[in-house]
Write a protein that holds these residues in place. Structure first.
Motif, PDB file in Angstrom:
ATOM      1  N   LEU A  11      -0.573  -0.883  10.620  1.00 25.25           N
ATOM      2  CA  LEU A  11      -1.150   0.463  10.562  1.00 25.25           C
ATOM      3  C   LEU A  11      -2.665   0.421  10.702  1.00 25.25           C
ATOM      4  CD1 LEU A  11       0.978   1.988   7.653  1.00 25.25           C
ATOM      5  CD2 LEU A  11       1.165   2.523  10.091  1.00 25.25           C
ATOM      6  N   GLU A  12      -3.293  -0.561  10.078  1.00 21.50           N
ATOM      7  CA  GLU A  12      -4.747  -0.687  10.190  1.00 21.50           C
ATOM      8  C   GLU A  12      -5.153  -0.981  11.625  1.00 21.50           C
ATOM      9  OE1 GLU A  12      -5.839  -2.285   5.681  1.00 21.50           O
ATOM     10  OE2 GLU A  12      -5.479  -3.723   7.292  1.00 21.50           O
ATOM     11  N   ALA A  13      -4.377  -1.853  12.298  1.00 17.10           N
ATOM     12  CA  ALA A  13      -4.682  -2.191  13.685  1.00 17.10           C
ATOM     13  C   ALA A  13      -4.467  -0.995  14.612  1.00 17.10           C
ATOM     14  CB  ALA A  13      -3.818  -3.365  14.145  1.00 17.10           C
ATOM     15  N   ALA A  14      -3.508  -0.140  14.263  1.00 16.21           N
ATOM     16  CA  ALA A  14      -3.229   1.033  15.099  1.00 16.21           C
ATOM     17  C   ALA A  14      -4.421   1.985  15.136  1.00 16.21           C
ATOM     18  CB  ALA A  14      -1.989   1.761  14.588  1.00 16.21           C
ATOM     19  N   GLY A  15      -5.132   2.104  14.024  1.00 12.74           N
ATOM     20  CA  GLY A  15      -6.322   2.952  13.984  1.00 12.74           C
ATOM     21  C   GLY A  15      -6.044   4.433  14.070  1.00 12.74           C
ATOM     22  N   LEU A  16      -4.827   4.848  13.723  1.00 12.45           N
ATOM     23  CA  LEU A  16      -4.459   6.266  13.755  1.00 12.45           C
ATOM     24  C   LEU A  16      -4.260   6.787  12.335  1.00 12.45           C
ATOM     25  CD1 LEU A  16      -1.799   6.221  16.614  1.00 12.45           C
ATOM     26  CD2 LEU A  16      -4.126   7.122  16.756  1.00 12.45           C
ATOM     27  N   PRO A  17      -4.462   8.086  12.117  1.00 15.30           N
ATOM     28  CA  PRO A  17      -4.176   8.631  10.780  1.00 15.30           C
ATOM     29  C   PRO A  17      -2.697   8.466  10.447  1.00 15.30           C
ATOM     30  CG  PRO A  17      -4.554  10.399  12.353  1.00 15.30           C
ATOM     31  CD  PRO A  17      -4.931   9.134  13.046  1.00 15.30           C
ATOM     32  N   ALA A  18      -2.408   7.887   9.303  1.00 18.12           N
ATOM     33  CA  ALA A  18      -1.031   7.649   8.867  1.00 18.12           C
ATOM     34  C   ALA A  18      -0.845   8.203   7.461  1.00 18.12           C
ATOM     35  CB  ALA A  18      -0.703   6.159   8.889  1.00 18.12           C
ATOM     36  N   ILE A  19       0.329   8.749   7.213  1.00 18.02           N
ATOM     37  CA  ILE A  19       0.687   9.259   5.888  1.00 18.02           C
ATOM     38  C   ILE A  19       1.934   8.530   5.417  1.00 18.02           C
ATOM     39  CG2 ILE A  19       1.441  11.264   4.549  1.00 18.02           C
ATOM     40  CD1 ILE A  19      -0.152  13.033   6.399  1.00 18.02           C
ATOM     41  N   GLU A  20       1.862   7.968   4.216  1.00 13.25           N
ATOM     42  CA  GLU A  20       3.025   7.308   3.637  1.00 13.25           C
ATOM     43  C   GLU A  20       3.807   8.311   2.803  1.00 13.25           C
ATOM     44  OE1 GLU A  20       3.714   3.209   1.241  1.00 13.25           O
ATOM     45  OE2 GLU A  20       2.742   4.793   0.073  1.00 13.25           O
ATOM     46  N   VAL A  21       5.124   8.356   3.024  1.00 15.66           N
ATOM     47  CA  VAL A  21       5.993   9.200   2.208  1.00 15.66           C
ATOM     48  C   VAL A  21       7.066   8.332   1.570  1.00 15.66           C
ATOM     49  CG1 VAL A  21       5.608  11.240   3.624  1.00 15.66           C
ATOM     50  CG2 VAL A  21       7.534   9.757   4.153  1.00 15.66           C
ATOM     51  N   LEU A  22       7.359   8.625   0.322  1.00 13.22           N
ATOM     52  CA  LEU A  22       8.454   7.955  -0.385  1.00 13.22           C
ATOM     53  C   LEU A  22       9.224   9.034  -1.139  1.00 13.22           C
ATOM     54  CD1 LEU A  22       6.628   4.793  -1.805  1.00 13.22           C
ATOM     55  CD2 LEU A  22       8.357   4.807  -0.010  1.00 13.22           C
ATOM     56  N   LEU A  23      10.548   9.010  -1.004  1.00 10.01           N
ATOM     57  CA  LEU A  23      11.352  10.026  -1.676  1.00 10.01           C
ATOM     58  C   LEU A  23      11.348   9.852  -3.189  1.00 10.01           C
ATOM     59  CD1 LEU A  23      14.348  10.224   0.818  1.00 10.01           C
ATOM     60  CD2 LEU A  23      12.401  11.773   0.613  1.00 10.01           C
ATOM     61  N   LYS A  24      11.070   8.625  -3.627  1.00 12.76           N
ATOM     62  CA  LYS A  24      10.917   8.345  -5.053  1.00 12.76           C
ATOM     63  C   LYS A  24       9.664   7.504  -5.244  1.00 12.76           C
ATOM     64  CE  LYS A  24      15.892   8.358  -6.107  1.00 12.76           C
ATOM     65  NZ  LYS A  24      17.023   7.558  -6.653  1.00 12.76           N
ATOM     66  N   PRO A  25       8.942   7.673  -6.336  1.00 10.29           N
ATOM     67  CA  PRO A  25       7.760   6.853  -6.578  1.00 10.29           C
ATOM     68  C   PRO A  25       8.128   5.373  -6.610  1.00 10.29           C
ATOM     69  CG  PRO A  25       7.824   8.714  -8.083  1.00 10.29           C
ATOM     70  CD  PRO A  25       9.148   8.687  -7.387  1.00 10.29           C
ATOM     71  N   PRO A  26       7.283   4.494  -6.056  1.00 10.17           N
ATOM     72  CA  PRO A  26       7.593   3.052  -6.050  1.00 10.17           C
ATOM     73  C   PRO A  26       7.465   2.445  -7.438  1.00 10.17           C
ATOM     74  CG  PRO A  26       5.382   3.423  -5.215  1.00 10.17           C
ATOM     75  CD  PRO A  26       5.995   4.783  -5.430  1.00 10.17           C
ATOM     76  N   ALA A  27       8.088   1.268  -7.596  1.00  8.18           N
ATOM     77  CA  ALA A  27       8.038   0.581  -8.886  1.00  8.18           C
ATOM     78  C   ALA A  27       6.629   0.092  -9.201  1.00  8.18           C
ATOM     79  CB  ALA A  27       9.026  -0.586  -8.893  1.00  8.18           C
ATOM     80  N   ARG A  28       5.841  -0.149  -8.160  1.00  9.25           N
ATOM     81  CA  ARG A  28       4.449  -0.559  -8.349  1.00  9.25           C
ATOM     82  C   ARG A  28       3.634   0.018  -7.199  1.00  9.25           C
ATOM     83  NH1 ARG A  28       7.366  -4.826  -6.405  1.00  9.25           N
ATOM     84  NH2 ARG A  28       6.605  -5.824  -4.499  1.00  9.25           N
ATOM     85  N   GLU A  29       2.324  -0.214  -7.232  1.00 13.01           N
ATOM     86  CA  GLU A  29       1.455   0.375  -6.223  1.00 13.01           C
ATOM     87  C   GLU A  29       1.850  -0.081  -4.821  1.00 13.01           C
ATOM     88  OE1 GLU A  29      -3.323   0.793  -5.224  1.00 13.01           O
ATOM     89  OE2 GLU A  29      -2.638  -0.246  -7.021  1.00 13.01           O
ATOM     90  N   SER A  30       1.866   0.857  -3.886  1.00 12.78           N
ATOM     91  CA  SER A  30       2.274   0.557  -2.520  1.00 12.78           C
ATOM     92  C   SER A  30       1.160  -0.122  -1.739  1.00 12.78           C
ATOM     93  CB  SER A  30       2.693   1.843  -1.795  1.00 12.78           C
ATOM     94  OG  SER A  30       2.935   1.603  -0.438  1.00 12.78           O
ATOM     95  N   VAL A  31       1.478  -1.256  -1.139  1.00 17.04           N
ATOM     96  CA  VAL A  31       0.532  -1.959  -0.267  1.00 17.04           C
ATOM     97  C   VAL A  31       0.370  -1.200   1.046  1.00 17.04           C
ATOM     98  CG1 VAL A  31       0.170  -4.064   1.084  1.00 17.04           C
ATOM     99  CG2 VAL A  31       0.937  -4.227  -1.294  1.00 17.04           C
ATOM    100  N   VAL A  32       1.483  -0.730   1.587  1.00 12.24           N
ATOM    101  CA  VAL A  32       1.448   0.012   2.844  1.00 12.24           C
ATOM    102  C   VAL A  32       0.562   1.250   2.710  1.00 12.24           C
ATOM    103  CG1 VAL A  32       2.836   1.307   4.513  1.00 12.24           C
ATOM    104  CG2 VAL A  32       3.715  -0.820   3.542  1.00 12.24           C
ATOM    105  N   GLY A  33       0.619   1.896   1.563  1.00 15.09           N
ATOM    106  CA  GLY A  33      -0.175   3.097   1.345  1.00 15.09           C
ATOM    107  C   GLY A  33      -1.670   2.861   1.416  1.00 15.09           C
ATOM    108  N   GLU A  34      -2.097   1.609   1.232  1.00 10.44           N
ATOM    109  CA  GLU A  34      -3.528   1.301   1.305  1.00 10.44           C
ATOM    110  C   GLU A  34      -4.074   1.490   2.712  1.00 10.44           C
ATOM    111  OE1 GLU A  34      -4.042  -2.636  -0.217  1.00 10.44           O
ATOM    112  OE2 GLU A  34      -3.256  -2.144  -2.210  1.00 10.44           O
TER     113      GLU A  34
END
Length: 308
Positions: free
Chosen positions: A87-110
């Motif tokens: 996602l970082e290499a893509a350089g486009l605006p991205a939004i992470e969605v999860l139907l349930k909160p993750p068990a810990r902080e999301s790496v992808v969401g960074e």
């Protein structure tokens, strides 16, 4: 034509609605709901689901040149550094969605400009579409684009969008909500020209003085006050919102117009352009359900602008 978005569904989402205790229906119901909302918002979607991390990355790479934004539900891959780097290499605006909160902080969401976790049914996906549909990521004139490949949910050509980074929601400062309400009341009582007890920075005083008086030179070469974006102007608009003189929708509309003007080269207060852009981005999104700013957060933003 509208923005062209890639929607990536992660592992096991093909089983959505098949498993117990899953609300909202099956994956095909989710895709249909997204397509309907996207059509209403003027967005165009390509939707892909895979249980394999590599497939998601390959799809992202293959579709990249034809995209304006990304919605991703990494599901169990929320800790994937590979997806984050992609996602970082893509350089486009991205939004992470999860139907349930993750068990810990999301790496992808960074690597995303916004995270929407949890909610009734398919609401996180629909709120992500609303965010893209608000136009906050659209700052350039449309240009021809390559056609998307025929994948599930693929659509036709769309508009060129300049990638930008949106200010992530800052964590709330320590202190009770009553303190925030008190500050908000203070702003309301003070009126739009007050700045929470602090004086304007010297650069603002100097610029204001130059705009008010031209020392006999007729103001040649000076930037008109109406064309210059300053921290004081943004603070005034936030103060108007807290005082009830502006609605949330009016503030968001004003912020969007100002942000787009700055992106096209309109002048901004010297030394504070980045802070002003970030603040306007947050205010542009502040009227959406997923990114609505509370009075406390508006006061925090006021303070940031005052200290900037």
């Amino acid at each position: 034509m509208g923005m062209r978005l890639l929607v990536l569904h992660g592992p096991n989402l093909n089983l959505l609605g098949v498993r117990d205790d899953t609300s909202g229906g099956r994956l095909e119901d989710l895709d249909a709901a997204m397509q309907a909302r996207a059509e209403a918002l003027g967005l165009e979607l390509t939707v892909v689901q895979s249980n394999h991390e590599g497939d998601l990355l390959d799809t992202l790479g293959a579709e990249l040149e034809a995209l304006d934004g990304i919605i991703i539900n990494p599901a169990g891959l929320f800790g994937s550094y590979c997806l984050k780097e992609g996602l970082e290499a893509a350089g486009l605006p991205a939004i992470e969605v999860l139907l349930k909160p993750p068990a810990r902080e999301s790496v992808v969401g960074e690597a995303c400009v916004l995270q929407i976790h949890g909610g009734p049914g398919f609401e996180p996906y629909l709120q992500a579409l609303e965010t893209f549909g608000s136009g906050v990521f659209t700052t350039a004139q449309p240009e021809p684009k390559k056609p998307l490949g025929k994948k599930k949910g693929s659509a036709t050509r769309g508009a060129k969008v300049t990638p930008i980074t949106v200010l992530k929601r800052a964590p709330r400062r320590e202190g009770s909500s009553e303190t925030a309400k008190s500050l908000a009341r203070a702003v309301k009582a003070a009126g739009p020209t007050k700045t929470l007890g602090r004086k304007l920075a010297p650069v603002e005083d100097l610029r204001a003085a130059r705009q008010a008086k031209t020392l006999g030179r007729g103001g040649k070469g000076l930037t008109p006050a109406a064309d210059l974006l300053t921290r004081a102007l943004v603070r005034q608009k936030i103060s108007d919102r807290l005082a009830g003189r502006l609605s949330a929708a009016e503030l968001a509309t004003w912020a969007r117009s100002q942000y787009q003007a700055v992106q096209r080269g309109a002048p901004a207060e010297h030394g504070h352009r980045e802070l002003l852009e970030e603040s306007l981005q947050s205010l542009t999104l502040s009227n959406l359900p997923a990114t609505r700013l509370s009075d406390e957060q508006l006061v925090d933003l006021l303070t940031r602008l005052d200290e900037g």
